[in-house]
Design a protein around this motif. Structure first.
Motif: not given
Length: 96
Positions: A8, A38-40, A52-54
């Motif tokens: 995270n 990969v998810d923002e 801001t990202k995972s």
């Protein structure tokens, strides 16, 4: 046994973080790695999301994770991620 690396990330310096992104795929191709997510903009279900990202990465074994994470190549680029972002990362053992 599979292991999962969860990162995270809250990016504070996009230019410095880009130095990490510029090399991470090249380094990761040297190891048995599978990027699962990969998810923002993940959907927040509970709690407060301060990132801001995972990122979710699957490894075939703990040994393969350690070969990647502690490799000279990854350590050389990891410094860019750590300088440019606040990161909470964990390693999770998969079910047997």
């Amino acid at each position: 046994m599979e292991y999962y690396f969860i990162a995270n990330i809250r990016i504070n310096n996009p230019e410095e973080y880009q130095k990490y992104l510029d090399k991470v795929d090249e380094v990761s191709e040297m190891y048995d790695i599978e990027y699962l997510a990969v998810d923002e903009a993940p959907q927040i279900l509970e709690g407060n999301w301060k990132y801001t990202k995972s990122v979710l990465i699957k490894f075939s074994s703990k040994e393969e994770f350690e070969r990647w994470y502690y490799s000279r190549e990854y350590q050389d680029i990891l410094k860019h991620r750590l300088r440019s972002a606040d990161c909470d990362t964990i390693l999770v053992k998969g079910l047997e």
